[in-house]
Design a protein around this motif. Structure first.
Motif, mmCIF file in Angstrom:
data_model
loop_
_atom_site.group_PDB
_atom_site.id
_atom_site.type_symbol
_atom_site.label_atom_id
_atom_site.label_comp_id
_atom_site.label_asym_id
_atom_site.label_seq_id
_atom_site.Cartn_x
_atom_site.Cartn_y
_atom_site.Cartn_z
ATOM 1 N N PHE A 17 15.851 -0.784 73.987
ATOM 2 C CA PHE A 17 17.103 -1.540 73.913
ATOM 3 C C PHE A 17 17.686 -1.450 72.513
ATOM 4 O O PHE A 17 16.970 -1.445 71.526
ATOM 5 N N LYS A 18 19.006 -1.359 72.485
ATOM 6 C CA LYS A 18 19.649 -1.331 71.175
ATOM 7 C C LYS A 18 20.951 -2.109 71.166
ATOM 8 O O LYS A 18 21.726 -2.063 72.120
ATOM 9 N N HIS A 19 21.158 -2.825 70.092
ATOM 10 C CA HIS A 19 22.406 -3.539 69.869
ATOM 11 C C HIS A 19 23.131 -2.806 68.750
ATOM 12 O O HIS A 19 22.587 -2.629 67.661
ATOM 13 N N CYS A 20 24.333 -2.356 69.041
ATOM 14 C CA CYS A 20 25.101 -1.625 68.036
ATOM 15 C C CYS A 20 25.778 -2.604 67.089
ATOM 16 O O CYS A 20 26.556 -3.453 67.513
ATOM 17 N N ASN A 21 25.456 -2.474 65.817
ATOM 18 C CA ASN A 21 26.015 -3.386 64.821
ATOM 19 C C ASN A 21 27.479 -3.085 64.527
ATOM 20 O O ASN A 21 28.183 -3.915 63.978
ATOM 21 N N ARG A 22 27.899 -1.906 64.883
ATOM 22 C CA ARG A 22 29.266 -1.506 64.561
ATOM 23 C C ARG A 22 30.280 -2.040 65.571
ATOM 24 O O ARG A 22 31.277 -2.629 65.202
ATOM 25 N N CYS A 23 29.995 -1.832 66.875
ATOM 26 C CA CYS A 23 30.963 -2.265 67.882
ATOM 27 C C CYS A 23 30.472 -3.430 68.731
ATOM 28 O O CYS A 23 31.204 -3.970 69.537
ATOM 29 N N GLY A 24 29.214 -3.807 68.564
ATOM 30 C CA GLY A 24 28.692 -4.953 69.292
ATOM 31 C C GLY A 24 28.164 -4.627 70.675
ATOM 32 O O GLY A 24 27.733 -5.508 71.406
ATOM 33 N N CYS A 25 28.220 -3.363 71.041
ATOM 34 C CA CYS A 25 27.760 -2.937 72.352
ATOM 35 C C CYS A 25 26.231 -2.978 72.437
ATOM 36 O O CYS A 25 25.536 -2.735 71.460
ATOM 37 N N ASP A 57 28.263 5.621 66.946
ATOM 38 C CA ASP A 57 27.565 5.342 65.698
ATOM 39 C C ASP A 57 26.052 5.509 65.893
ATOM 40 O O ASP A 57 25.478 4.990 66.843
ATOM 41 N N THR A 58 25.427 6.256 65.012
ATOM 42 C CA THR A 58 23.985 6.489 65.141
ATOM 43 C C THR A 58 23.211 5.724 64.086
ATOM 44 O O THR A 58 23.273 6.045 62.908
ATOM 45 N N THR A 59 22.510 4.707 64.534
ATOM 46 C CA THR A 59 21.667 3.953 63.620
ATOM 47 C C THR A 59 20.276 3.846 64.222
ATOM 48 O O THR A 59 20.091 4.035 65.410
ATOM 49 N N GLY A 60 19.329 3.536 63.398
ATOM 50 C CA GLY A 60 17.946 3.478 63.840
ATOM 51 C C GLY A 60 17.574 2.162 64.493
ATOM 52 O O GLY A 60 18.141 1.126 64.207
ATOM 53 N N VAL A 61 16.602 2.264 65.399
ATOM 54 C CA VAL A 61 16.064 1.077 66.035
ATOM 55 C C VAL A 61 14.556 1.280 66.164
ATOM 56 O O VAL A 61 14.091 2.397 66.387
#
Ligand SMILES: [Zn+2]
Length: 69
Positions: A17-25, A57-61
């Motif tokens: 599961f991932k929560h995108c910090n950029r768009c909130g998705c 947006d690619t961020t780590g989780v």
């Protein structure tokens, strides 16, 4: 001696599961969607880099499955 499994029999797929910090998705993904991984020796866990399906947006989780399916 180290046994290495080539193919799991009926092994379930780990879902992350991932929560995108950029768009909130918020979204779920599996290892097939992961772009790259980073083994953080210092923190002691593996980081998965997956692009957000909404904004890209690619961020780590942290690699921590929420369930298997
Ligand atoms: Zn996003």
């Amino acid at each position: 001696m180290a046994i290495k499994i080539i193919k799991e029999s009926g092994q379930k797929k780990a879902i992350y599961f991932k929560h995108c910090n950029r768009c909130g998705c918020e979204f779920e993904f599996s290892m097939e969607d992961v772009k790259s991984t980073f083994d953080d020796q210092r923190e002691g866990y593996v980081v998965l880099y997956v692009p957000c399906p909404h904004c890209g947006d690619t961020t780590g989780v942290e690699k921590k499955p929420i369930r298997y399916e």
